[in-house]
Write a protein that holds these residues in place. Structure first.
Motif, PDB file in Angstrom:
ATOM      1  N   ILE A   1      -6.823   0.567   5.097  1.00  0.00           N
ATOM      2  CA  ILE A   1      -5.626   0.094   4.410  1.00  0.00           C
ATOM      3  C   ILE A   1      -5.951  -1.114   3.524  1.00  0.00           C
ATOM      4  O   ILE A   1      -6.673  -2.024   3.926  1.00  0.00           O
ATOM      5  N   ALA A   2      -5.452  -1.072   2.305  1.00  0.00           N
ATOM      6  CA  ALA A   2      -5.596  -2.169   1.330  1.00  0.00           C
ATOM      7  C   ALA A   2      -7.045  -2.454   0.953  1.00  0.00           C
ATOM      8  O   ALA A   2      -7.359  -3.548   0.470  1.00  0.00           O
TER       9      ALA A   2
ATOM     10  N   THR B   1      -0.851   6.146   1.868  1.00  0.00           N
ATOM     11  CA  THR B   1      -1.534   6.154   3.163  1.00  0.00           C
ATOM     12  C   THR B   1      -1.185   7.424   3.924  1.00  0.00           C
ATOM     13  O   THR B   1      -0.151   8.051   3.683  1.00  0.00           O
TER      14      THR B   1
ATOM     15  N   ASP C   1       0.875  -1.176   0.000  1.00  0.00           N
ATOM     16  CA  ASP C   1       0.000   0.000   0.000  1.00  0.00           C
ATOM     17  C   ASP C   1       0.907   1.219   0.000  1.00  0.00           C
ATOM     18  O   ASP C   1       1.548   1.535   1.006  1.00  0.00           O
TER      19      ASP C   1
ATOM     20  N   GLY D   1      -2.294   2.113  -4.173  1.00  0.00           N
ATOM     21  CA  GLY D   1      -2.496   2.653  -2.834  1.00  0.00           C
ATOM     22  C   GLY D   1      -3.962   2.823  -2.511  1.00  0.00           C
ATOM     23  O   GLY D   1      -4.790   3.081  -3.391  1.00  0.00           O
ATOM     24  N   SER D   2      -4.281   2.672  -1.244  1.00  0.00           N
ATOM     25  CA  SER D   2      -5.667   2.776  -0.796  1.00  0.00           C
ATOM     26  C   SER D   2      -6.091   4.197  -0.470  1.00  0.00           C
ATOM     27  O   SER D   2      -7.274   4.473  -0.330  1.00  0.00           O
TER      28      SER D   2
ATOM     29  N   ALA E   1      -1.679  -2.893   8.640  1.00  0.00           N
ATOM     30  CA  ALA E   1      -1.067  -3.417   7.420  1.00  0.00           C
ATOM     31  C   ALA E   1      -0.491  -4.807   7.648  1.00  0.00           C
ATOM     32  O   ALA E   1      -0.628  -5.703   6.809  1.00  0.00           O
TER      33      ALA E   1
ATOM     34  N   TYR F   1      -8.574  -4.308  -2.649  1.00  0.00           N
ATOM     35  CA  TYR F   1      -7.425  -4.902  -3.353  1.00  0.00           C
ATOM     36  C   TYR F   1      -7.795  -6.142  -4.171  1.00  0.00           C
ATOM     37  O   TYR F   1      -7.207  -6.386  -5.225  1.00  0.00           O
TER      38      TYR F   1
END
Length: 277
Positions: A244-245, A8, A5, A235-236, A27, A248
């Motif tokens: 995060i993520a 952030t 990622d 990237g998120s 993460a 995906y």
């Protein structure tokens, strides 16, 4: 599986209060191999003052806080990288000088370029849309993007190419656009990135911000591939640990369907390609 990622934000960004350690823990919990902090540095952001700065941070404090976290995880499955999201402004050589000095003075792993402002206003705020049509705003935004990236080239990847569509209010129209309506300027941007060896960011926030796809639109991404584009970062745009993520799994499927087989991670501004497993 996508395991990096590279967009952030934590408490060094005005719009986040997330602790870096909490972001890293999230993460790691999602089995990522890389987490890159890219906090906002938008010099001359509207209404920012010395006593109440907006979207800027102290690089000294940034590295003082993040370097120990990076070093702690050197031997762990999750690698921490220290990046920055640099807000570009066209026709501002004074800002460009400050940005170059910043990047030359600190050991950033990754520089993500973005355009948040259009004529000194951020489309995030509803006031921006009071006196502009959707099509006029989109045309001006993409023109601004082209001017920005061609004037300031010290970056590694271009963030959320069509950032503006996230914030189109319902009264102005739907949160989308047709590639064909902006083909000339979008092609110039994409060709420039390819010629300069810059990556194009896949920003998954669109998938949970009311859009049908990530940024950029799937139509633009397919054309980037047709033009010979190969370098991607993913990237998120997370501003909190839970984000995060995000998205995906769908992102991986879409990238594979477009013919992409890898994405990039960065260390000390050097790219490494990772296969889309």
């Amino acid at each position: 599986m996508i395991t990096a990622d590279f967009h952030t934000h934590c408490l060094f960004s005005t719009d986040s209060d997330a602790e870096p350690e909490a972001m890293a823990a999230a993460a790691a919990g999602k089995q990522l191999s890389y987490l890159c902090f890219t906090d906002h540095m938008d010099l001359d952001y509207p209404e920012s003052t010395k006593t109440a700065p907006l979207f800027v941070f102290s690089p000294d404090e940034y590295f003082r806080r993040l370097l120990p976290l990076r070093n702690e995880r050197t031997a762990s499955p999750l690698q921490i990288r220290i990046g920055i999201e640099l807000g570009l402004l066209p026709h501002r050589p004074d800002i460009a000088i400050q940005q170059k000095e910043l990047l030359s003075g600190y050991p950033f792993d990754f520089v993500l370029a973005s355009v948040h402002l259009l004529d000194g206003k951020d489309p995030y705020y509803k006031e921006f849309w009071h006196d502009v049509t959707k099509e006029t705003a989109l045309a001006r935004y993409f023109d601004t993007m082209l001017s920005s990236v061609t004037e300031y080239t010290d970056f590694d990847s271009l963030a959320h190419l069509d950032y503006i569509i996230r914030y189109i209010p319902s009264l102005a129209g739907t949160k989308d656009y047709r590639y064909a309506d902006h083909k000339e300027v979008l092609d110039e941007i994409l060709r420039f990135l390819i010629a300069e060896g810059k990556a194009l960011e896949i920003n998954t926030k669109g998938l949970f911000a009311g859009l049908d796809c990530f940024h950029p639109s799937l139509e633009v991404l397919k054309h980037y591939r047709e033009l010979g584009g190969r370098l991607l970062t993913i990237g998120s745009d997370a501003h909190e640990p839970a984000a995060i993520a995000t998205g995906y799994k769908k992102t991986r499927e879409l990238l594979l369907s477009c013919g992409f087989t890898s994405y990039c991670v960065f260390t000390e501004r050097n790219a490494k390609e990772v296969l889309l497993k």
